[in-house]
Structure formats: structure tokens, C-alpha cells
Design a protein around this motif. Structure first.
Motif, PDB file in Angstrom:
ATOM      1  N   ILE A   1      30.521  37.994  36.286  1.00  0.00           N
ATOM      2  CA  ILE A   1      31.442  39.897  37.392  1.00  0.00           C
ATOM      3  C   ILE A   1      32.203  39.329  38.544  1.00  0.00           C
ATOM      4  CG2 ILE A   1      31.346  41.458  37.861  1.00  0.00           C
ATOM      5  CD1 ILE A   1      29.035  42.095  36.505  1.00  0.00           C
TER       6      ILE A   1
ATOM      7  N   THR B   1      35.975  40.564  42.890  1.00  0.00           N
ATOM      8  CA  THR B   1      36.931  41.326  43.016  1.00  0.00           C
ATOM      9  C   THR B   1      36.146  42.808  42.547  1.00  0.00           C
ATOM     10  OG1 THR B   1      38.026  40.825  40.704  1.00  0.00           O
ATOM     11  CG2 THR B   1      38.811  40.144  42.886  1.00  0.00           C
ATOM     12  N   GLN B   2      35.768  43.097  41.574  1.00  0.00           N
ATOM     13  CA  GLN B   2      34.800  43.696  40.953  1.00  0.00           C
ATOM     14  C   GLN B   2      34.504  45.244  41.871  1.00  0.00           C
ATOM     15  OE1 GLN B   2      35.580  44.836  37.355  1.00  0.00           O
ATOM     16  NE2 GLN B   2      36.941  43.433  37.359  1.00  0.00           N
TER      17      GLN B   2
ATOM     18  N   VAL C   1      29.833  50.417  38.859  1.00  0.00           N
ATOM     19  CA  VAL C   1      31.305  49.274  38.235  1.00  0.00           C
ATOM     20  C   VAL C   1      30.360  48.056  37.920  1.00  0.00           C
ATOM     21  CG1 VAL C   1      32.844  47.457  39.160  1.00  0.00           C
ATOM     22  CG2 VAL C   1      32.357  50.310  40.025  1.00  0.00           C
TER      23      VAL C   1
ATOM     24  N   GLN D   1      28.612  46.947  33.537  1.00  0.00           N
ATOM     25  CA  GLN D   1      29.361  45.026  33.252  1.00  0.00           C
ATOM     26  C   GLN D   1      28.031  44.334  32.963  1.00  0.00           C
ATOM     27  OE1 GLN D   1      33.008  43.697  34.668  1.00  0.00           O
ATOM     28  NE2 GLN D   1      32.900  45.240  36.516  1.00  0.00           N
TER      29      GLN D   1
END
Length: 221
Positions: free
Chosen positions: A117, A120-121, A139, A143
């Protein structure tokens, strides 16, 4: 000279008892996965912590779980803790040993998923006003679940197979325990254990198939 006479009828007559044991096997495996996932998430957070103590604790758990035999871990839960006056039933010791093992392997799977991942997420989540915990939960975690889901399925299959180690601590209600008891009464070793192997195989294949269908439904996008 090969003169063994197969008597499959005895094994098939005991099939209902073995299927009852298979349900116990599946129950232990499912519980160990639920506990293992919860512990693995905690260990994952600990490994990302700034505290050296928490990082060291999590790293030690993962290293021990991944680099020692599962049988040793189950023995420690049953016999080792008994040395300190903590006596666990065979069911609880088996569950604790498998859950400990699951947590170590799943924590490593989650660590690998987190690496997939982009950094930036979570920063994007923080820029929207989320706290670090909210950004991780809303967030990062979804993922991570997508990436780690199918590897976790392999761990579920491994948990099912690990339940067979319960016979070493007196577990007699799961599939391996029931099969062992039936074999001790009839001495039809090949028939009973061959049938048990088929049942283990079918359970593992059904779990894999169900996980694949669930993954396609949950992670369509």
C-alpha cells in the motif's frame, strides 16, 4: 507377502462419528483464525509502533511462531503452562497453540500487505482530517484485507490440518481423535485413516473454494 484384507464397511459405518469429529475440527480452526486475526492486527500495530518494547514483543512472537514446530507450541500450551499451575483442557490448549501460530504467520502476511500500500494512502486520509487510527481503519485496513485475504486462506487450511496434532495432548473429539479411537478399537488403520485423509482433503478444498468465491464478491473493484 501382501495378505491384508480391506474392510471398508467398518470405516463407512463409523462415518457419522467421523463427520461429527470433522465439525469439531472445523470449529477449532475457525476459532483459531478469528483469534489469530485479532492478535495479528495487534502485532502489526505493535511492529509499526515507535516503542522498542512493543516492536520487540511483536517481533519475538512472530519469530517464535514461524520458526518453531506447531507441535511444540501446542505442547507448551498444554504441558508447559501446567508447570506453572495453569492447566488447560486439550481443546483449549490446542486452540491456544494454533491461534498463537496463526497470529505469527498472519502478522507477517499483514506486514507484507501493508508494504503493497503506497505511503500516500494514509497521508491522503490524514489530509482529509482523519486521525492516524481513523486513516488506518478506513483507508489502510480495507486495502490490506484485499491483499492479505487469499494468503490468509492458506493459513486457514493449515489451521485445519494442525488440529490433527491435538491427539498428542489427549484431544479425542476432533476428526483425528475420533479416528484414533476407532482405530484403537478395530485395528483397521488403513481404512480409517485413509477415510479421515479424504475428509481433511474435502474440508480444505471446500474452504479454498468458499474463500475464492467470497473474495470475488468482496473485492470486485
Amino acid at each position: 507377502m501382501f495378505n491384508y484384507t480391506f474392510r471398508w464397511n467398518q470405516a463407512f459405518q463409523a462415518l457419522p462419528q467421523m463427520l461429527d469429529g470433522a465439525l469439531v475440527t472445523l470449529q477449532i480452526a475457525l476459532l483459531s483464525m478469528v483469534i489469530g486475526v485479532a492478535l495479528a492486527l495487534v502485532l502489526t500495530l505493535f511492529r509499526r509502533s515507535e516503542s522498542r518494547i512493543l516492536r520487540g514483543f511483536a517481533t519475538t512472537w512472530v519469530e517464535v511462531a514461524r520458526n518453531t514446530p506447531a507441535l511444540f507450541q501446542i505442547y507448551m500450551a498444554h504441558f508447559g503452562l501446567g508447570s506453572f499451575g495453569i492447566h488447560l483442557s486439550p481443546f483449549t490448549a490446542l486452540l491456544a497453540g494454533i491461534a498463537f501460530n496463526n497470529a505469527g504467520y498472519l502478522a507477517e502476511n499483514f506486514r507484507g500487505a501493508l508494504k503493497a500500500i503506497p505511503e500516500t494512502q494514509p497521508r491522503a486520509g490524514r489530509s482529509l482530517g482523519m486521525t492516524s487510527l481513523q486513516a488506518f481503519r478506513l483507508v489502510v485496513l480495507p486495502q490490506m484485507a484485499r491483499v492479505a485475504f487469499l494468503p490468509a486462506t492458506n493459513q486457514m487450511v493449515w489451521a485445519i490440518l494442525m488440529t490433527s496434532l491435538g491427539v498428542t495432548v489427549g484431544m479425542n473429539t476432533d476428526l483425528a481423535g475420533v479416528t484414533q479411537a476407532l482405530n484403537a478399537r478395530s485395528f483397521r488403520t488403513f481404512e480409517f485413516f485413509a477415510l479421515a485423509a479424504v475428509i481433511y482433503y474435502l474440508i480444505a478444498k471446500l474452504v479454498t473454494l468458499a474463500a475464492g468465491l467470497l473474495a470475488r464478491r468482496l473485492f470486485r473493484y
